[in-house]
Every structure is written in structure tokens, then in C-alpha cells.
Scaffold this motif. Structure first.
Motif: not given
Lengths: 92, 974
Positions: A1-2, A75-76, B245-246, B248, B272, B274, B410
Motif C-alpha cells: 500500500m502507498l 478496496t484499500h 494494493d496500489h 504494487i 517489489r 511499484t 476481487r
């Protein structure tokens, strides 16, 4: 996550420590007549929303700012982040 | 050898390898699977449950059958797919999941017992008696049903972890991925192209003529251009295995798995990545068609058979047949025919399907023969059956796009009627764009265009304009697929090879009402294990859909989770093992302590000196007793740097500390220190330490070693989130100052020798005083007259880099005073003898009142935890801290023992408390302890029983004051 740090831009969530619901900013008045009840609720009762949540993150491996991050718990997706002291100041 | 002409292997380089101890030859460019096929080895494994002989069915990472153990000793790696194991000279591979030889597996008896091993068998059979599960059933099942074995030795390889950032990540280096990367890189974007294969090209390498020019020429041209683009990073042998998430992505690069001698290279690297955008160009996996006995070695996917022929120049047999429900199977027949392989027949149930140069039968394959490898197939057409000799059968039931990563967040796959397959649907990872097969494109021409356009769209989102490149003319054929999900029949027809799930098992699941896909998966194990159903899931769903009469779309699909292909736990650790598992912090006196032969102990991340053994001391107790007595009679020195130190400054520093400590701090005079206790907001005791006021607006507070980080975080929370209006600033100075405790009757004399003209007399520098000063001729320092040991004691702090020199100097010039270094063991004994609380007493379940500090919680002011500390339940708490000493001095005191009245039943109802800390006290001459005891203050002098049921131990203790040493506190004030 960012996490979009308001001062430092996008930072990896690993740099942060999570605390929880931003309602922790609203520490009750210790002198109120029902202070005990208010503190009990402040300490132990939290909403656990499936959706938009304002929560506290500490930039521990960074500039040591406490942030209020608005995150969709489903959804984060992160909708925003602000410095907790700004949010608290604006409320006062 | 069944090598054909052509191919992308380097025939000038021969490689020697072994499989099950037998030596074979292959070529550079081979995989273990292609090299085994080239050596006519078709039997490569045994199935999971029935131990049926199995051969390779695929040519890529989707392979469910050909799982082998690679290498030996501690390097042994189980469950490696032979199809992705790049051949190198000296490679040693073994088959697995067998008892005896691969050709004669004793556990193949399971196959005869198959009527008993139907879906849900384990669930139904091994339930009772319960005690049998762990001892009997599970070990037996684990032995019989399983894959490779572990070495049980530590992994000797090195691993690494790294971080990458890019505008666009292209996942897959086939037709779509190559044009996507080319388009984006030419536009100047930062691009990463990752492909799991060791050679770029994907299916382009497996086809005979996908483009208007040799595909390898086109790819070579692109690779040459890539090499000149610094904004593009091409990562071969790199599997993107998960979306996070985001934007990554997790990827594993196999750095040296393919090398005979890796040298100092790491084995694999965890990346990782990004990204701002990503393109999923992961292609498609062919599916087979279940029919009776379709699992014999030699039965394989038609596209894989073509790949082996075109890329690796190998055919699994000299005479092969094809069973297909679409035009792709005929492509395999044509390619093999062109390579000189005999085509026995192409069996195609579609009307009027035929090809030039081979026999086409409009019918179905309904049976096979051949114990350890296919020898004949039964073909049924128009109600008549015939047996056809062939050594291999290519099966094509259509292609399933590799949409796993698109469904990680999802993302719901969508059924594509034309392709009869799921394609990437909406709701997947944000910023991920499917291209090529995953977006529903089925021809090479479509894939090329789709990749370039996806890149153009992704970059447009980022404000970068990209131009579509000129693309070669390419194959653009439709599949013309007619759905055929299985061939009906009475014999077992395998759907999932790795887990031995047959059409019958799915029927049974249906009959037992395990119909939703998640139930189907768990009841039958369809799609589980290392291949996660890449070749079987959709087929299994389709069979269930047929049974329920629902559409495949409404039957649904299971959700994919990372990883896309198996990932070794070692690489997830990224090399952070052993001493690299977490950061190791060394105290400023570490070098000196090491030279003294100190024994170290891990305290959180810190390595602290535990004790300093001397020659002749044979047990740690001898050492600790000596250190304790040396401190109590002379002077002891201990590094206490690890305690948290927080500098608190500002006009409101005193007010701030008043609010975070339960006792008052604002009233503290400059130059003085006060003990402080912090509560949690729920009213329980949290952490203690000292608070020194160095100036009007400057305090230095200490925390316990364990809580240094959390208390700092909490104080910043209080400052920023609760009271931002206060003028106060915080900084952690734990690592900035080396701090030494100098304790014992000679402490003052010793320190007098290092301070620069500072008056240490009791009058000018009394107990609980503090000061800034200089030592050793001008070195700035801080001095605190505080005591954890109960002796006359000081803590002296100097800038961290001088810590080593200071302890060396103090020990050196204090020799005549008995200056002795001591470690954490002695620190513990000294504080238990004095009755000072530490982590064992402040364990998060205790209150100020229990610590005997109830009156410290000020009622004149608010502080964190004050309101809830007055809760009824906490106020009613009657357990208090007491000292405990055995009546018979030879008896032990064991921390964790529970306390009971003599003669009382030893149960929860009559429990009176517990022992928190214990040690041998050289001062008292016996073991002693601290503990919490019901109404402890009223029980002083009484006897009580400490029960330690773990060791069947009962010791009678006397309840005493927790201050075993100098209860009046005269020494500290002397």
C-alpha cells in the motif's frame, strides 16, 4: 500500500505504524460528570465500517507525523491523508 | 533420440544430466522436460492420490504432472515442474511420490482401491476415533498422498529482495507483451518487461510461422532495440506472481537456478515493483478434454506437443494422434507432419473438419492402453469403435486465458462465449490493463495490436503520448471451437491430473450437494496444489454446470489468490534469515565488552552483555554472584544505553509531562530527577522511568528498553493528536547518548576521578540530582544521581561514540576501588533485591496500586489513564507486590509459580497470586522472589505455598517486604 503523505508524497505503508480509528483524537473531558462512561466508550467502543474509514497512521520510519488517512476498507483505496495536528487544530 | 529438425536449441552445446540416477544428454535451450522427451523418457512422475504413472502434459509453468526433485543434499528442491527447469550441465533430478521405483511404485495399489478413494473420502473416513487422526491417519496419508519431500536441512542458498519503480509493468513477453513494451519504451516511459521464460517470445517461439517473417528474427530485432533503451528493464526468468494494493506487484527472478555453478550469486530475488500502470499479457493455457483413461504418459496438450516440436525439436513419439474440438489441434497435426512425425489420425467431433495429409475421424477418443506409456487409443465414431496405435496423443479443448492476476483484487472473470473461456473482467487491480489473450484476443495478429494499444492507453492515462509501432503481418485464424467438456463414459476420466480428480468425482460432489464452486473445490480438491488448476479448473466447472443445467458464467469460478506459480518461502524471506532476520543493535560499549569475553543476550533488537565470566568461573551463577557482591561492596559498572531516552523541550514541556505521567512533573525543580509512572488510557500501569529536568524548558525522560519505541510513538500521539496546542517538541536520543550506571559504595570516589572539577558531595549533588557537566578533560556529559540497585549510584551519559572509551577508562582507573563490569543478569539480581519493578511486574495486567504506587496517581490533575484507573474493578484490586523468601533457604523460588494458603486446594478459586521475578540473592543467601499476593501488605511475615505444578514442586515461602536490601533507603542517599 502507498500512503499519500501530505508533506512527503507517496510513501510505502511499511514505513508506517497503524493505530486505528481517528475517533481517538476526541479524548473526552476528564472533568465531565459522566467522564468514566465517556472514557469507557472512548477506550473500548469503535465502529468497524466496511467502506470509508478515517484512521490513524504514524510515520514511524519517516518524519514521525501522525496522519489521518481516509481509506476504503473494502478496496484499500486511499481517499486522502492529512496531518493529525492540522485536523485537530481545525476542530478546536 | 526423438529429435526433429530445427528448433531453438543449441546443438553445438551438449549438456549431461541425470534423472533417477540415469545419465542423459540434452542441449542448451532445453528444459528438463524437453530433454527427457528427447531421450524417450515419457514416465516422469506418479499421481498424488492413486500413484498412477504420469508423463508431462504441458510445456510451461502450468504443468501438473511432471513434478521432480532437483539437486541433492540441503539443496534439494521438491515439486519443481520439469517444464520450467532450464537444463544445465550436471543437473540431477529425481522423480517423487513413489515407494520403490518410478516404473514399479508399490503404492500404485491405491489405484486398485480407487472405489474407496472417491471425493470427500478423507473427510468421511478418517473422522473417528478422534485420537487416531494425529497418530495413525495423518502420517499414513501424508506418506501415501503427497508430492516431493523436504530435506529438513537449512536452506544453504542466498536470496535477495529489491524494489523497483516504473510507469508501466508489462507482465509477459509474448506477442502482446513485446508490442506493449516496445510502444511504451519508445514513448520514453519507464518500463519493466517481466517474463517467466528464459527466452522472450512466449507462444511465438512455439509456432512454426506466426509472422510474415521468422518470429525469432522479429524478436531479435526488438531485443536489439530494447538493449539501447535505458528506460526499459527486461527481466527474463521473472514471474510476476501477485498483485497488491496500489499498483504494487510481487515478482521472483530466478537469478541462478539455471546455472551449474552459481558462484556467489543469489539463487533468487524477490522484487517489489511499484507501478503506475500494468499490462497483463500473460497469454493463455490450453485445456484438455477428459475421456476414459486419459492420464497415461504420452497423452498431452496439443499446443504443448507443437511447442516441443517447434521450439525444442522433439516429439514425444514417432507416431502421434490428435484429439481436438477446434482448429488449433489441426495446426499441431500440420506442424508435426511437416517435421516428419507420423500422424495416426486427428479425431475431431466437429462435422466436416479435415486437414490435408492426415486421416480425420469425426468422433471421440474413448479409451487408451499402455501401462507406463500410451500405446493405443480407442476411437469411437458413429457408434463404432476402433483401436489406433500411437505413442502420443495431443488433446486440445480450447484455451483458457491466464487471468489469475487480473482476479487478485476481487476481479471477477467474465465468460466469453466466442472463446468458451473466462477473460479478465472488471474490478481487478486498479491500473491493470489486460492485453492479448487475457482480453479475449485469440490470434497472433490480434495479440500484437492489442499489446500496442494497451500500452498506448496506459500511457495516455499518465499524460504520455505513444505512437503505435509498425507491426508484422501475423497469423489471424479463428479457433472455430465447438464446446466439448468431457467424453461421456463409464471409466475414470481425469479432469485434474495433479489431484486425481475425475469426472466421476465431480458427479459425486454434485450428488452430495457440494455444488457451489467453492464446495466443489474443497470436496474434490479440484484445482488445489501446486498448479492451482491451471489446466483443469474451467473444465471442472463446465462439468458441474452441465450437471446442474446452469450456464458456466452462473456456475462461477473460484477466486485466484497469489501466488500465480509456487514461490519458495526462502525467497519471500528475501535472505532475512539468521542474524539478518531483524536489525541487530549494538551498545556503545559492545567492542569493549566483547574483548572482556562478555556473554551477550538478545534484548529486543539489542545485544546486551549478560555477564562477564572470569577465568576459573565454571557456572554463570558464580559470575553473577561475584558481580553482585562487587557492586554492593565496591563499585559496579553497567551499560544502560538501551533504556529509551526522550528529550522533551518547549515552554509547555512540564505541562505535557504532567498529562502523560500519572504523577506530577511540572513541579520538578531544575537540576532534579523524579521517578515517573505512565498508565495506559485504560488505567493499567504501562511503563516507568525517570524524568530529569535539565533546564526550565528541557526534560529528559527515560523508558524501559522494551517500550522505548512504543512510548515514543505514544508521546507523539499525545503531542500531535490530543494536545497540538501545547508548545512542546520531542526527539528520541536513545542512540545519541551512551549511558553507564555506576553503582556501589565507591561510586562517588570513582566518578570524582573523571569529572572536570565538579562537586559530587552529597550536599551539592544529592540523591535525585542531575546536571550537565564535562568529564575527562572537556567531554560534555550528563550526570544523574539515580539508583536501580539500591546502592549509592549514578548514571553518566556521554555522546555515544565515547561510550566505549568511558567504560574502559572507568574500569582502568577504578581498579583499586574494585570497579567491576556487570551485565543484565546482575542488573536483574540487584533490582529484585531492592524490590524495583521491571517488565515482569509491569506486564500490562497490573495497576499502580498493585505496584504499591496507588497514591502516585495524582487526583489534582488529569493524565492519561487517570479516569479509568479509578474504575471500580481496579480500585477493588487487592493484590500487591511483596517479597518472597523460602522458609528453608535451600529451596528454590520459581517465577510463574502460583501462591496458595498452606493446606488450601490448589485451584483457580483459591489462587492468591503469582511470582513475577526470582533469582538467587547473594545478599540474602537464598533464592528470593517478587510477586503479587492478595492482601499482601497484611500478610507480611506469614507463610504461603508456591506451587509449580509443571515440575510438581511445592515450596513454603515467607512473605516479606520487597526491599531485601536497605529497606530504609539510606544507601542511595549516603
Amino acid at each position: 500500500m502507498l500512503i499519500p503523505h501530505p508533506l512527503l508524497g507517496l510513501r510505502d505503508a511499511e514505513e508506517f505504524t497503524y493505530l486505528g480509528d481517528a475517533s481517538l483524537l476526541d479524548r473526552p473531558d476528564p472533568h465531565a460528570p459522566d467522564a468514566a462512561q465517556q472514557f469507557y466508550e472512548y477506550q473500548h467502543l469503535r465502529d468497524n465500517p466496511a467502506g470509508i474509514h478515517r484512521e490513524l497512521w504514524f510515520h514511524e520510519q519517516g518524519d514521525r507525523s501522525w496522519l489521518i488517512v481516509t481509506r476504503n476498507t473494502l478496496t484499500h483505496e486511499i481517499l486522502g491523508a492529512e496531518l493529525a495536528r492540522d485536523a485537530k487544530g481545525a476542530k478546536a | 533420440m526423438t529429435r526433429l529438425s530445427g528448433g531453438l536449441i543449441d546443438r553445438s552445446r551438449s549438456l549431461t544430466f541425470t534423472f533417477d540416477g540415469k545419465t542423459y544428454q540434452g542441449h542448451a535451450g532445453d528444459t528438463l522436460a524437453s530433454a527427457l522427451l528427447a531421450n524417450d523418457v515419457r514416465l516422469m512422475g506418479r499421481s498424488f492420490k492413486y500413484h498412477r504413472p504420469r508423463g508431462v502434459i504441458a510445456s510451461g509453468s502450468e504443468e501438473p504432472n511432471a513434478l521432480v526433485e532437483l539437486r541433492g543434499g540441503a539443496w534439494q528442491e521438491p515439486n519443481t515442474r520439469a517444464t520450467v527447469a532450464e537444463l544445465f550441465d550436471g543437473l540431477a533430478a529425481r522423480s517423487q511420490n513413489k515407494v520403490g521405483s518410478l516404473g514399479f511404485d508399490l503404492l500404485a495399489v491405491n489405484d486398485l482401491l480407487s472405489p474407496f478413494f472417491s471425493a470427500g473420502f478423507y473427510y468421511k473416513t478418517f473422522m473417528w476415533p478422534r485420537a487416531f487422526w494425529e497418530k495413525l491417519y495423518e502420517p499414513a496419508i501424508r506418506r501415501a498422498a503427497g508430492l516431493g519431500s523436504l530435506t529438513h536441512e537449512p536452506d544453504p542458498d542466498a536470496y535477495d529482495a529489491g524494489f523497483l519503480h516504473c510507469d508501466l509493468l508489462v507482465i509477459g513477453g509474448g506477442a502482446a507483451g513485446l508490442t506493449a513494451a516496445l510502444t511504451a519504451a519508445r514513448a520514453g516511459a519507464q518500463v519493466i518487461l517481466a517474463d517467466e521464460d528464459f527466452r522472450l517470445g512466449g507462444r511465438l517461439l512455439a509456432e512454426s510461422a506466426p509472422l510474415d517473417r521468422p518470429a525469432t528474427d522479429w524478436i531479435a530485432g526488438i531485443e536489439a532495440e530494447f538493449a539501447g533503451l535505458p528506460n526499459l528493464r527486461v527481466m527474463r526468468r521473472t514471474t510476476v506472481w501477485g498483485a497488491f494494493d496500489h499498483g504494487i506487484y510481487g515478482a521472483v527472478e530466478r537469478v541462478s537456478d539455471h546455472l551449474a555453478s552459481p558462484g556467489k550469486r543469489v539463487r533468487q530475488t524477490l522484487w517489489r515493483i511499484t507501478t503506475k500502470r500494468a499490462i497483463l499479457a500473460s497469454g493463455a493455457t490450453e485445456r484438455h478434454i477428459p475421456f476414459a483413461d486419459n492420464d497415461r504418459p504420452g497423452v498431452m496438450l496439443s499446443g504443448a506437443m507443437r511447442a516441443y516440436a517447434n521450439r525444442w525439436a522433439v516429439s514425444p513419439a514417432k507416431r502421434v494422434a490428435i484429439f481436438t474440438n477446434n482448429d488449433d489441434g489441426h495446426r499441431t497435426a500440420r506442424d508435426l507432419l511437416a517435421k516428419g512425425v507420423e500422424i495416426a489420425a486427428v479425431i475431431d467431433p466437429r462435422p466436416a473438419a479435415s486437414g490435408a495429409g492426415y486421416r480425420t475421424i469425426q468422433g471421440h477418443v474413448t479409451g487408451t492402453k499402455g501401462r507406463l506409456g500410451l500405446s493405443r487409443i480407442e476411437v469411437t465414431a458413429n457408434g463404432r469403435s476402433e483401436w489406433i496405435d500411437c505413442g502420443a496423443l495431443g488433446v486440445s479443448g480450447g484455451w483458457n486465458p491466464n487471468i489469475q492476476i487480473a482476479s487478485h483484487h476481487r476481479g471477477r472473470p467474465v465468460w466469453h462465449d466466442g472463446l468458451q473461456a473466462f477473460v479478465a473482467g472488471p474490478g481487478g487491480p486498479v491500473g491493470l490493463i489486460p492485453a492479448g489473450a487475457t482480453s479475449g484476443q485469440s490470434s497472433t495478429a490480434q495479440a500484437l495490436v492489442s499489446g500496442a494499444k494497451a500500452a498506448q492507453a496506459a500511457l495516455a492515462d499518465l499524460g504520455i503520448t505513444a505512437t503505435l509501432p509498425d507491426l508484422p503481418q501475423a497469423e489471424d485464424q479463428a479457433l472455430n471451437l465447438k464446446p466439448l467438456w468431457h467424453v461421456p463414459g463409464k471409466s475414470r476420466a481425469w479432469v485434474d491430473f495433479q489431484n486425481d480428480v475425475t469426472v466421476k468425482d465431480i458427479k459425486l460432489a454434485y450428488q452430495e450437494n457440494m455444488r457451489p464452486v467453492e464446495h466443489l473445490k474443497r470436496w474434490t480438491t479440484l484445482g488445489m496444489a501446486t498448479d492451482q488448476g491451471k489446466t483443469s479448473n474451467v473444465t471442472g466447472l463446465a462439468v458441474m454446470a452441465e450437471l446442474t443445467g446452469q450456464s458456466i458464467q452462473s456456475t462461477g469460478t473460484t477466486i485466484f489468490r497469489p501466488p500465480y506459480t509456487p514461490v519458495a518461502l526462502s525467497v519471500l524471506g528475501g535472505g532475512d534469515t539468521g542474524t539478518h532476520f531483524r536489525p541487530r543493535r549494538l551498545t556503545p560499549t559492545h567492542d569493549w565488552a566483547s574483548r572482556q569475553g562478555a556473554v551477550f543476550v538478545e534484548v529486543g533488537q539489542w545485544m546486551r552483555a549478560q555477564y562477564f565470566p572470569r577465568a576459573g568461573e565454571t557456572t554463570w551463577r558464580q559470575t553473577v554472584d561475584r558481580e553482585v557482591l562487587a557492586t554492593r561492596t565496591g563499585v559496579g559498572i553497567c551499560d544502560v544505553t538501551t533504556l529509551g531516552k526522550i528529550d522533551v523541550q518547549g515552554a509547555d514541556a512540564g505541562e505535557f509531562l504532567d498529562r502523560v505521567y500519572c504523577n506530577a512533573m511540572k513541579s520538578l525543580k531544575v537540576g532534579m530527577v523524579r521517578y515517573g509512572l505512565m498508565l495506559r488510557e485504560d488505567g493499567f500501569a504501562w511503563d516507568d522511568g525517570t524524568c530529569a529536568r535539565l533546564a526550565e524548558t528541557q526534560y529528559v525522560v527515560t523508558t524501559t528498553t522494551a517500550n522505548a519505541g512504543t512510548i515514543y510513538r505514544h508521546l507523539e500521539f499525545c503531542r500531535q493528536c490530543l494536545w497540538p496546542e501545547l508548545d512542546v517538541q520531542l526527539i528520541s536520543t536513545t542512540d545519541a547518548w551512551a549511558q553507564l550506571s555506576v553503582a556501589g559504595p565507591n561510586a562517588r570516589k570513582l566518578l570524582q576521578r573523571v569529572v572536570d572539577g565538579f562537586d559530587l558531595s552529597n550536599e551539592s549533588f544529592p540523591f535525585m540530582a542531575c546536571a550537565n557537566l564535562t568529564v575527562c578533560g572537556g567531554l560534555r556529559a550528563r550526570l544523574f544521581r539515580i539508583s536501580f540497585s539500591g546502592e549509592l549510584a549514578y548514571e553518566i551519559a556521554v555522546p555515544a561514540r565515547y561510550g566505549n572509551a568511558l567504560i574502559e577508562r572507568l574500569i582502568d582507573i577504578g581498579a583499586d576501588l574494585g570497579a567491576t563490569p556487570y551485565g543484565t543478569e546482575t542488573l536483574g539480581v540487584l533490582r529484585i533485591e531492592k524490590g524495583h519493578a521491571a517488565g515482569n511486574e509491569l506486564n500490562g495486567q497490573t495497576t499502580a496500586q498493585m505496584l504499591g504506587m496507588g497514591r502516585m496517581v495524582s487526583t489534582k490533575k488529569d493524565s492519561i489513564g487517570a479516569v479509568l484507573s479509578r474504575r471500580e474493578g481496579l480500585v477493588a484490586e487487592r493484590r500487591v507486590l511483596v517479597g518472597l523468601q523460602p522458609v528453608d533457604a535451600s529451596q528454590p523460588v520459581v517465577a510463574g509459580s502460583h501462591l496458595f494458603a498452606e493446606g488450601a486446594a490448589q485451584d483457580t478459586a483459591s489462587d492468591q497470586g503469582w511470582i513475577t521475578s526470582a533469582c538467587y540473592s547473594p545478599h540474602v543467601g537464598s533464592a528470593i522472589g517478587l510477586g503479587y499476593l492478595d492482601n499482601g501488605d497484611a500478610q507480611l511475615g506469614e507463610q504461603i505455598v508456591a506451587a509449580n505444578p509443571l515440575q510438581a514442586q511445592q515450596v513454603v515461602l515467607r512473605v516479606v517486604s520487597p526491599h531485601f536490601v536497605d529497606p530504609e533507603g539510606g544507601r542511595v542517599r549516603d
